[in-house]
Design an enzyme around this catalytic site. Structure first.
Site, PDB file in Angstrom:
ATOM      1  CB  CYS A  48      -0.873  -0.072   1.248  1.00  0.00           C
ATOM      2  SG  CYS A  48      -1.690   1.447   1.707  1.00  0.00           S
ATOM      3  CG  HIS A  49       0.364   4.888  -2.449  1.00  0.00           C
ATOM      4  ND1 HIS A  49      -0.764   4.694  -3.199  1.00  0.00           N
ATOM      5  CD2 HIS A  49       1.361   5.141  -3.307  1.00  0.00           C
ATOM      6  CE1 HIS A  49      -0.455   4.832  -4.478  1.00  0.00           C
ATOM      7  NE2 HIS A  49       0.819   5.094  -4.566  1.00  0.00           N
ATOM      8  CG  HIS A  70      -0.390  -1.510   6.268  1.00  0.00           C
ATOM      9  ND1 HIS A  70       0.610  -1.002   5.474  1.00  0.00           N
ATOM     10  CD2 HIS A  70      -1.530  -0.931   5.856  1.00  0.00           C
ATOM     11  CE1 HIS A  70       0.095  -0.148   4.621  1.00  0.00           C
ATOM     12  NE2 HIS A  70      -1.217  -0.089   4.820  1.00  0.00           N
TER      13      HIS A  70
HETATM   14  N1  LIG Z   1      -8.345   8.176   5.688  1.00  0.00           N
HETATM   15  C1  LIG Z   1      -7.806   6.955   5.679  1.00  0.00           C
HETATM   16  O1  LIG Z   1      -8.116   6.111   6.541  1.00  0.00           O
HETATM   17  C2  LIG Z   1      -6.857   6.567   4.589  1.00  0.00           C
HETATM   18  C3  LIG Z   1      -6.426   5.221   4.473  1.00  0.00           C
HETATM   19  C4  LIG Z   1      -5.608   4.861   3.365  1.00  0.00           C
HETATM   20  C5  LIG Z   1      -5.207   5.845   2.463  1.00  0.00           C
HETATM   21  N2  LIG Z   1      -5.603   7.138   2.653  1.00  0.00           N
HETATM   22  C6  LIG Z   1      -5.236   8.217   1.709  1.00  0.00           C
HETATM   23  O2  LIG Z   1      -6.071   8.139   0.557  1.00  0.00           O
HETATM   24  C7  LIG Z   1      -5.450   8.799  -0.529  1.00  0.00           C
HETATM   25  C8  LIG Z   1      -5.521   7.933  -1.782  1.00  0.00           C
HETATM   26  O3  LIG Z   1      -4.741   6.761  -1.644  1.00  0.00           O
HETATM   27  P1  LIG Z   1      -4.341   5.896  -2.947  1.00  0.00           P
HETATM   28  O4  LIG Z   1      -3.519   4.764  -2.443  1.00  0.00           O
HETATM   29  O5  LIG Z   1      -5.546   5.587  -3.765  1.00  0.00           O
HETATM   30  O6  LIG Z   1      -3.422   6.962  -3.703  1.00  0.00           O
HETATM   31  P2  LIG Z   1      -2.967   7.082  -5.238  1.00  0.00           P
HETATM   32  O7  LIG Z   1      -1.768   7.962  -5.243  1.00  0.00           O
HETATM   33  O8  LIG Z   1      -2.889   5.744  -5.891  1.00  0.00           O
HETATM   34  O9  LIG Z   1      -4.170   7.843  -5.943  1.00  0.00           O
HETATM   35  C9  LIG Z   1      -4.397   9.212  -5.821  1.00  0.00           C
HETATM   36  C10 LIG Z   1      -4.959   9.720  -7.153  1.00  0.00           C
HETATM   37  O10 LIG Z   1      -5.325  11.087  -6.971  1.00  0.00           O
HETATM   38  C11 LIG Z   1      -5.023  11.786  -8.149  1.00  0.00           C
HETATM   39  N3  LIG Z   1      -4.928  13.213  -7.818  1.00  0.00           N
HETATM   40  C12 LIG Z   1      -3.941  13.861  -7.144  1.00  0.00           C
HETATM   41  N4  LIG Z   1      -4.232  15.179  -6.999  1.00  0.00           N
HETATM   42  C13 LIG Z   1      -5.442  15.362  -7.594  1.00  0.00           C
HETATM   43  C14 LIG Z   1      -6.281  16.494  -7.789  1.00  0.00           C
HETATM   44  N5  LIG Z   1      -5.936  17.708  -7.334  1.00  0.00           N
HETATM   45  N6  LIG Z   1      -7.459  16.310  -8.438  1.00  0.00           N
HETATM   46  C15 LIG Z   1      -7.818  15.086  -8.923  1.00  0.00           C
HETATM   47  N7  LIG Z   1      -7.052  13.975  -8.771  1.00  0.00           N
HETATM   48  C16 LIG Z   1      -5.875  14.121  -8.125  1.00  0.00           C
HETATM   49  C17 LIG Z   1      -3.722  11.167  -8.637  1.00  0.00           C
HETATM   50  O11 LIG Z   1      -3.508  11.406 -10.028  1.00  0.00           O
HETATM   51  C18 LIG Z   1      -3.957   9.693  -8.312  1.00  0.00           C
HETATM   52  O12 LIG Z   1      -4.537   8.991  -9.402  1.00  0.00           O
HETATM   53  C19 LIG Z   1      -4.010   9.083  -0.051  1.00  0.00           C
HETATM   54  O13 LIG Z   1      -3.938  10.441   0.355  1.00  0.00           O
HETATM   55  C20 LIG Z   1      -3.853   8.163   1.123  1.00  0.00           C
HETATM   56  O14 LIG Z   1      -2.871   8.640   2.023  1.00  0.00           O
HETATM   57  C21 LIG Z   1      -6.420   7.505   3.691  1.00  0.00           C
HETATM   58 ZN   LIG Z   2      -2.561   0.888   3.659  1.00  0.00          ZN
END
Ligand SMILES: NC(=O)c1ccc[n+]([C@@H]2O[C@H](COP(=O)([O-])OP(=O)(O)OC[C@H]3O[C@@H](n4cnc5c(N)ncnc54)[C@H](O)[C@@H]3O)[C@@H](O)[C@H]2O)c1
Ligand SMILES: [Zn+2]
Ligand SMILES: [Zn+2]
Length: 380
Positions: A48-49, A70
């Site tokens: 995961c990221h 994780h």
């Molecule tokens: N709240 C939580 O519990 C939780 C849990 C896991 C991940 N996250 C967060 O969720 C987010 C997404 O995770 P992911 O693994 O899918 O990430 P990812 O990087 O694979 O996907 C993010 C996408 O957003 C796009 N993007 C970026 N800026 C943008 C904008 N201004 N407008 C439109 N699109 C835009 C990117 O091009 C990308 O395709 C991350 O910030 C991550 O940290 C939160």
């Molecule tokens: Zn994760």
């Protein structure tokens, strides 16, 4: 009781010795579980990221050597004193945030932010004694978010393990350990679109695609994907996304583009980017009177959210969520059942698979934006 219970187990683990350097498969020692801990044999894990972010250690105090990982599925090998909910042989999904079942949050129906076991990315040791259960030649190796699944065996607090249906294929449902549940729950538990409503999803990475899957399950009539990277659009069609908007293709704010497409605004928006600009747009693109926007992405440290208060007074709702509001032990077994009864589709999230010895390839795929999820088989 298993023959290894109470003994130190020697097994393979992928150790991160330094920030940003390839992981090294090492033979490590895994100590037996202490009170309220469980030792788990990991069968499948995925990347995961968040693993990549802390492995790169660009924004935080580095903590190495460390075993990351994780998102995973495994089988209980042995349990420590006081563990009554799990026994050897049970199938489990580790979760980076826990549920102690005792604190105010765990007792509240509305929260999953457990006081005791809430995610702590700085802690590299076990809660009970402040020590690690991993070592190599006497040198301690730190844990990561209480799970450290890039190891054939790991030790986890019982509150961070969801006991699931043993018939569920662990190579698929391991994805429910983190990202997919986060996006799915953001839509189903927090945005809660009604059948026939429109949903905008900002960010079409794994989390956003899972949010779209939630919208599909809820019966949304239109699912509008918004991403700065148009190469994600083709793939997103498989997730029920019906229309696409790239903010870069327009010379007006994307919230205005969406409002024009939907006669005044979408019914629900789920932000899964981490971009503050996308968070503001996601809020401002929902319809007045009833629209709900949900923030999921993790912003930068210094970001602040700005919008005119009138946008709220006009009866728009802004919410945020952590792990899709799911309580790991109480709710994740039911999400697994949604997959088992074919309500939830998981296979489409899996774009790659590698053996444990090739784990660094999974990092390459993610860093180059090639994978949604890459499954890592521990026995190969
Ligand atoms: N709240 C939580 O519990 C939780 C849990 C896991 C991940 N996250 C967060 O969720 C987010 C997404 O995770 P992911 O693994 O899918 O990430 P990812 O990087 O694979 O996907 C993010 C996408 O957003 C796009 N993007 C970026 N800026 C943008 C904008 N201004 N407008 C439109 N699109 C835009 C990117 O091009 C990308 O395709 C991350 O910030 C991550 O940290 C939160
Ligand atoms: Zn994760
Ligand atoms: Zn709790």
């Amino acid at each position: 009781m298993s023959s290894t219970a109470g003994q130190v187990i020697k097994c393979r683990a992928a150790v991160a010795w330094e920030a940003g350097k390839p992981l090294v498969i090492e033979e490590v020692e895994v100590a037996p579980p202490q009170a309220n801990e469980v030792r788990v044999k990991i069968l499948f894990t995925s990347l995961c990221h968040t693993d990549v972010y802390f492995w790169e250690a660009k924004g935080q105090t580095p903590l190495f050597p460390r075993i990351f990982g994780h998102e995973a599925g495994g089988i209980v090998e042995s349990v420590g004193e006081g563990v009554t909910d799990l026994k050897p042989g049970d199938h489990v999904l580790p979760v980076f945030t826990g549920e102690c079942k005792e604190c105010r949050h765990c007792k509240s129906e509305e929260s999953n932010m457990c006081d005791l076991l809430r995610i702590n990315t700085d802690r590299g040791v076990m809660l009970s004694d402040g020590k690690t259960r991993f070592s190599k030649n006497g040198q301690p190796i730190y844990h990561f978010v209480g799970t450290s699944t890039f190891s054939e065996y790991t030790v986890i607090h019982v509150g961070c393990l969801a006991k699931i249906n043993p018939a569920a294929p662990l190579d698929k449902v391991c994805l429910l350990s983190c990202g997919i549940s986060t996006g799915l729950g953001a839509t189903l538990n927090v945005a809660k679109p009604k059948k026939g409503q429109s949903v905008a999803v900002f960010g079409l990475g794994a989390v956003g695609l899972a949010a779209a899957e939630g919208a599909r399950i809820a019966g949304a009539s239109r699912i509008i994907g918004v991403d700065l990277n148009s190469s994600h659009f083709e793939q997103a069609k498989k997730f029920g996304v019906t229309e696409f908007v790239n903010p870069k293709d327009h010379d007006k704010p994307v919230q205005q583009v969406l409002a024009e497409m939907t006669d005044g605004g979408v019914d629900r928006a789920v932000e899964c980017t981490g971009s503050i600009q996308a968070m503001i747009s996601a809020f401002e693109c929902v319809h007045d009177g009833w629209g709900v926007a949900v923030l999921v992405g993790v912003p930068n440290k210094d970001d602040s959210f700005m919008t005119h208060p009138m946008n709220l007074l006009n009866e728009r709702t802004l919410k945020g969520t952590f792990f899709g509001n799911y309580k790991p032990r109480t709710d994740i077994p039911d999400v697994v059942e949604k997959y088992m009864n074919k309500e939830l589709e998981l296979d489409k999230f899996i774009t790659h698979a590698v053996t444990f010895s090739e784990i660094n390839k999974a990092f390459e795929y993610m860093l180059h934006g090639k994978s949604i999820r890459c499954i890592i088989r521990m026995d190969a």
